[in-house]
Design a protein around this motif. Structure first.
Motif, mmCIF file in Angstrom:
data_model
loop_
_atom_site.group_PDB
_atom_site.id
_atom_site.type_symbol
_atom_site.label_atom_id
_atom_site.label_comp_id
_atom_site.label_asym_id
_atom_site.label_seq_id
_atom_site.Cartn_x
_atom_site.Cartn_y
_atom_site.Cartn_z
ATOM 1 N N VAL A 4 4.342 6.582 7.500
ATOM 2 C CA VAL A 4 4.054 8.043 7.690
ATOM 3 C C VAL A 4 5.044 9.046 6.820
ATOM 4 O O VAL A 4 4.430 10.192 6.661
ATOM 5 C CB VAL A 4 4.188 8.191 9.328
ATOM 6 N N ILE A 5 5.998 8.819 6.619
ATOM 7 C CA ILE A 5 6.935 9.604 5.995
ATOM 8 C C ILE A 5 6.336 9.910 4.316
ATOM 9 O O ILE A 5 6.173 10.876 3.992
ATOM 10 C CB ILE A 5 8.520 8.892 5.768
ATOM 11 N N THR A 6 5.786 8.643 3.895
ATOM 12 C CA THR A 6 5.212 8.810 2.528
ATOM 13 C C THR A 6 4.047 9.716 2.772
ATOM 14 O O THR A 6 3.894 10.502 1.770
ATOM 15 C CB THR A 6 4.851 7.363 1.937
ATOM 16 N N SER A 7 3.163 9.467 3.778
ATOM 17 C CA SER A 7 1.897 10.115 3.848
ATOM 18 C C SER A 7 2.085 11.707 3.940
ATOM 19 O O SER A 7 1.408 12.478 3.602
ATOM 20 C CB SER A 7 1.155 9.460 4.956
ATOM 21 N N CYS A 8 3.485 11.925 4.588
ATOM 22 C CA CYS A 8 3.540 13.509 4.743
ATOM 23 C C CYS A 8 3.895 13.656 3.583
ATOM 24 O O CYS A 8 3.719 15.109 3.241
ATOM 25 C CB CYS A 8 4.612 13.507 5.673
ATOM 26 N N LEU A 58 0.793 -1.178 0.006
ATOM 27 C CA LEU A 58 0.138 0.002 -0.043
ATOM 28 C C LEU A 58 0.964 1.202 -0.089
ATOM 29 O O LEU A 58 0.729 2.211 -0.585
ATOM 30 C CB LEU A 58 -0.957 0.027 1.199
ATOM 31 N N GLN A 59 2.073 1.110 0.584
ATOM 32 C CA GLN A 59 2.957 2.254 0.715
ATOM 33 C C GLN A 59 3.345 2.377 -0.661
ATOM 34 O O GLN A 59 3.760 3.719 -1.108
ATOM 35 C CB GLN A 59 3.919 2.143 1.628
ATOM 36 N N LEU A 60 3.855 1.415 -1.367
ATOM 37 C CA LEU A 60 4.079 1.716 -2.838
ATOM 38 C C LEU A 60 3.139 2.200 -3.774
ATOM 39 O O LEU A 60 3.433 2.959 -4.570
ATOM 40 C CB LEU A 60 4.720 0.302 -3.244
#
Length: 385
Positions: free
Chosen positions: A185-189, A145-147
């Motif tokens: 969280v880093i990607t969501s930021c 999901l992060q990808l």
């Protein structure tokens, strides 16, 4: 903006003089004739009016969000909605991890078309083991999901990115692995930054950096990387939100972690990025450009450690910052050389960068006629007449 300008007792002409932004643009924005304005421009107004950028920002216009990717990502959107999977064999955890590593490599190689085809299947396959429970299965799905969120954010399909990253953060938290959760969280930021939700991006990054702050004397490189990237995201949000002191403090802390590591750490297969002295130095360049200090940005760029190996997307973004510093100094030929280099080296990545289009638009506006190379470049970045 008009209300803040009047509260400060400034005319439109006086705001133009203080901010360095053309009077004609201020008039168009206040009259509602211009809806989309670069965040750097809004920050210049915020600085002149002594307010945060967030106070002046509206939502990202719909025209800036999709860039034609909505229909192309329809199968991915459907997969995220949990439509029934057609998987004959239940995939193994090792098989999924191998598939994720290959998909991440495609992402960093800018193979977006192929990745768009693969990810819907990968999303469905990652769902199957989760139905049987276990933190390992959740960690695998969080990575998938992060990808998805990274690809959708990069291609400005923000609705897809938000769905994917909310799921990634939730799954990663449930694993109990703080670094895994911080990675999501880093990607969501990053998504929040692209959506101009600066205050939310800064707050989330700061809260998580406080949550996972490592002990320098015995922290692993992975822990330092996660903490450092949260600080970089927070600094990026703060500098855009006209909070330079906060941005500098977070950058200082990130640099301390990078120096502790001594070199770039990470690979295309772990947490989707690298971290180290070169990465932090490139982000210092970015902040200097946002603050409209092109000479300092170019000086800092010359100090990026030689031989470093940041991921391609971070390196490409850095080159755009260097190009923009040249644009600010009206060194247009140098900026064009960098944009042409990126058009050759990252042909799938560059058209998704509104930053590049804005720069080229500025350069084109200064020229009476365009060379064949400039016309070719305009086509490469998707610049419309």
């Amino acid at each position: 903006m008009q209300s803040y300008r009047k509260l400060r007792g400034l005319s439109q002409r006086e705001l133009a003089a203080r901010s360095g932004v053309a009077l004609s643009l201020i008039r168009k924005v206040e009259q509602g004739e211009r809806k989309s304005v670069r965040i750097e421009t809004v920050r210049a107004w915020a600085t002149a009016l002594d307010v945060t950028t967030t106070a002046l920002l509206g939502p990202v216009p719909e025209t800036e969000q999709q860039s034609g990717n909505g229909d192309r990502l329809a199968p991915l959107r459907q997969a995220l909605q949990g439509l029934p999977a057609d998987v004959e064999d239940v995939p193994t955890a090792d098989g999924l991890r191998s598939a994720i590593a290959s998909a991440v490599r495609l992402y960093h190689d800018d193979e977006y078309a192929e990745l768009t085809t693969i990810l819907p299947v990968l999303v469905k396959e990652a769902q199957t083991p989760v139905e049987h429970g276990g933190p390992e299965a959740l960690a695998v799905r969080a990575r998938v999901l992060q990808l998805v969120g990274s690809l959708a954010t990069q291609t400005r399909a923000f609705d897809v990115a938000e769905i994917a990253l909310e799921g990634a953060v939730t799954d990663a938290i449930e694993t109990g692995d703080r670094v895994e959760a911080a990675s999501a969280v880093i990607t969501s930021c990053w998504l929040l930054l692209r959506r101009r939700r600066l205050d939310e991006a800064r707050s989330r990054a700061v809260d998580w950096a406080d949550e996972i702050e490592p002990r320098m004397s015995r922290a692993t490189s992975t822990e330092l990387s996660a903490w450092g990237w949260l600080l970089l995201r927070g600094s990026a949000a703060a500098i855009r939100d006209n909070r330079p002191d906060e941005a500098d403090e977070m950058m200082r802390l990130a640099l301390s972690g990078a120096v502790r590591m001594g070199r770039e750490h990470g690979s295309y297969h772990e947490y989707f990025t690298t971290f180290g002295p070169a990465t932090v130095q490139m982000k210092r360049v970015e902040n200097a450009v946002i603050e409209h200090h092109p000479e300092r940005a170019l000086r800092l760029a010359r100090e990026v450690p030689p031989g470093s190996r940041p991921t391609s997307d971070n390196r490409n973004r850095h080159l755009l910052d260097v190009a923009n510093a040249h644009v600010m100094l009206r060194e247009y030929d140098k900026a064009l050389d960098i944009l042409s280099q990126l058009a050759c080296e990252a042909p799938a990545w560059l058209p998704n960068q509104r930053y590049a289009k804005d720069m080229l638009q500025t350069i084109v506006g200064r020229r009476r006629t365009l060379t064949p190379e400039m016309r070719k470049l305009a086509n490469a970045v998707g610049l419309e007449p």
